[in-house]
Motif scaffolding. Structure first.
Motif, PDB file in Angstrom:
ATOM      1  N   ARG A  38      -5.183   5.061   0.738  1.00 29.79           N
ATOM      2  CA  ARG A  38      -4.077   4.137   0.476  1.00 29.79           C
ATOM      3  C   ARG A  38      -4.432   3.301  -0.747  1.00 29.79           C
ATOM      4  N   TRP A  53       0.845  -1.196   0.000  1.00 32.01           N
ATOM      5  CA  TRP A  53       0.000   0.000   0.000  1.00 32.01           C
ATOM      6  C   TRP A  53       0.880   1.245   0.000  1.00 32.01           C
ATOM      7  N   ARG A  76      -3.007   0.301  -3.794  1.00 32.55           N
ATOM      8  CA  ARG A  76      -2.056  -0.743  -4.165  1.00 32.55           C
ATOM      9  C   ARG A  76      -2.425  -1.265  -5.546  1.00 32.55           C
ATOM     10  N   GLU A 130      -7.870   1.143  -0.459  1.00 33.80           N
ATOM     11  CA  GLU A 130      -8.107   0.428   0.795  1.00 33.80           C
ATOM     12  C   GLU A 130      -9.478   0.798   1.370  1.00 33.80           C
ATOM     13  N   GLU A 164      -6.336  -0.653  -6.423  1.00 27.89           N
ATOM     14  CA  GLU A 164      -7.352  -0.735  -5.378  1.00 27.89           C
ATOM     15  C   GLU A 164      -7.206   0.403  -4.378  1.00 27.89           C
TER      16      GLU A 164
END
Length: 159
Positions: A108, A24, A110, A137, A135
């Motif tokens: 966050r 992340w 990733r 979070e 993505e």
């Protein structure tokens, strides 16, 4: 078997599978402001937290879509290693790219990578197609999805 033949066989065996998920990274207002400065994109929804909170449905500023996309390189370094004999990797572009969910400042992100196709273009080049999902979070919908093309260049045999 040559290095490119070995790499092609290994990649073909991985086609259709997830090949990595990055760590992340937090996209904070400082990063958004720096991106705005570099790209000269100072639209207020990105750089004016008070106005964005008052006048948008986002509750504050959001990252530029291209900032989110630009993090793909960082994510790929964590997930896709060079293969034996590979001398470089080149971003070859995208077949499809969709920005699905705005990224609020402080989120966050990733990257998630699935190898979808591999094609040998020459004696020294493999073209990889990868499904990229970035993505957010805590969110069900990703920030973006893309079909990303990467060219893996190998040392010429005998040289």
């Amino acid at each position: 078997m040559t290095a490119i033949e070995t790499a092609r066989a290994e990649l073909e065996a991985k086609t259709g599978t997830e090949i990595g998920v990055s760590d992340w990274i937090t996209v904070d207002q400082k990063m958004i402001d720096a991106f705005a400065d570099v790209t000269h994109d100072h639209q207020w929804i990105h750089i004016d937290p008070a106005r964005a909170a008052a006048e948008t449905p986002f509750g504050g500023t959001i990252a530029h879509g291209f900032l989110t996309l630009s993090l793909a390189s960082k994510f790929s370094y964590e997930c896709m290693q060079a293969m034996p004999g590979q001398v470089m990797g080149i971003n070859y572009g995208f077949n499809k790219l969709r920005f699905l969910t705005p990224v609020p400042a402080g989120s966050r992100l990733r990257g998630r990578f699935t190898l979808t196709a591999i094609r040998q273009r020459s004696d020294t080049e493999l073209l990889r197609e990868t499904q990229l999902t970035i993505e957010i979070e805590g969110r069900d919908s990703p920030a973006l999805v893309a079909e990303w093309l990467g060219l893996s260049v190998f040392e010429a045999e005998g040289g």
